[in-house]
Enzyme design. Structure first.
Site, PDB file in Angstrom:
ATOM      1  CB  CYS A 153     -35.392 -92.016  10.615  1.00 36.64           C
ATOM      2  SG  CYS A 153     -36.488 -90.922   9.743  1.00 36.64           S
ATOM      3  CG  HIS A 173     -30.918 -90.676   8.466  1.00 34.31           C
ATOM      4  ND1 HIS A 173     -31.203 -91.932   8.803  1.00 34.31           N
ATOM      5  CD2 HIS A 173     -32.446 -90.253   8.213  1.00 34.31           C
ATOM      6  CE1 HIS A 173     -32.381 -92.297   8.409  1.00 34.31           C
ATOM      7  NE2 HIS A 173     -33.197 -91.292   8.322  1.00 34.31           N
TER       8      HIS A 173
END
Length: 312
Positions: A137, A260
């Site tokens: 991310c 994630h």
């Protein structure tokens, strides 16, 4: 409680006499229970079982986020999880060790912190030696060429330049659960996992993920794309996950993903480490069994019957 629980007497009975609230159990201290910390780094100690064969160094910048997704790595045999805040902590890394840039609540600010610490040079040097670098991310965004913010969301900043990508921060945040699959032809050549996946003298560290299905979640303002000018000049990042979710460099040792929860997915853990480690669900089941083991027999049923006399 650490020690002999009988030493607490007569305090539990005194408390019940004074308050009317019974003490139903005294739980012994349980170290390494498997639950992640809520939003902070509890300790830097390795809890690896057996001889340490690989270090995974996670960069602990000031605004790191979603660090609970690395909890499972503490349970991988032979793996040492290390939280890193200075270049000296990366000095002893072997080419087979990994560096992870985790998520961030303030990517541009944490990018500036990296440079101030001198960690940017240490990370790029590790990558240049063929060492594995993974960005997740915000960490993915840092691996690219530039962070562009026209809405005042996160700030502009140059990236590490390890992937030919550009991130533009959008006003709307992407938040969703995602199920996807790693590409099977990105490991260094169109021949897949059987060829073309060497990085110097090292094997592509991510080759075992080719074709693996994975589930996780996204939470990001940034939208990342190939750097147009660099792509035109032939510097193109290999797509490892579809829908602009992941790329790696041509050599194969630097990878960035928006997903994630990679290390919470049993299929990913098994592909990368050949290990089965407890998931969060099994940790909760274990805690429930542990509590039930130390409760007085029948105490829960008695409390329910007292509080809800009409229940069956």
């Amino acid at each position: 409680f650490r020690g002999d629980a009988t030493l607490l007497a007569p305090a539990p009975q005194m408390l019940e006499t004074l308050t009317g609230v019974p003490t139903v159990a005294t739980l012994p201290m349980w170290w390494q229970h498997g639950l992640p910390e809520e939003d902070g780094i509890f300790d830097d100690r390795s809890v690896s079982a057996g001889v340490v064969t690989k270090t995974v160094a996670v960069i602990a910048y000031p605004h790191l986020s979603n660090l609970d997704e690395f909890q499972s790595l503490k349970n991988v045999p032979g793996l040492r999880l290390q939280w890193v805040r200075s270049p000296s902590q990366l000095a002893g890394l072997d080419v087979n060790d990994w560096i992870i840039l985790p998520g961030s609540k303030a990517t541009s600010s944490d990018m500036a912190w990296l440079r101030h610490q001198g960690l940017d040079a240490a990370i790029t040097q590790h990558a240049a030696r063929g060492g594995a670098v993974l960005g997740i991310c915000g960490g993915l965004q840092m691996l690219g060429e530039a962070l562009i913010d026209t809405h005042g969301i996160d700030g502009n900043a140059p990236g590490l330049g390890l992937l030919p990508l550009v991130t533009v921060f959008a006003q709307d945040k992407t938040v969703r659960h995602t199920q996807t699959r790693f590409a099977s032809d990105w490991v260094g050549s169109t021949d897949g996992a059987q060829a073309g996946h060497r990085v110097g003298a090292q094997t592509n560290p991510w080759v075992s993920l080719a074709g693996v299905s994975v589930s996780g979640y996204e939470i990001h303002h940034g939208q990342t794309r190939q750097h147009v000018a660099m792509a035109a000049a032939g510097d193109v990042a290999r797509v490892v996950l579809p829908d602009d979710l992941g790329w790696c460099n041509a050599a194969g040792n630097v990878m960035g993903v928006y997903l994630h929860g990679l290390f919470e997915d049993p299929s990913v853990l098994h592909a990368l480490f050949g290990a089965s480690v407890p998931t969060l669900d099994t940790v909760f089941d274990g805690l429930a069994d542990y509590i039930a083991q130390h409760f007085e027999p029948g105490v829960l049923a008695k409390l329910i019957a007292t509080s809800f006399p009409d229940s069956t």
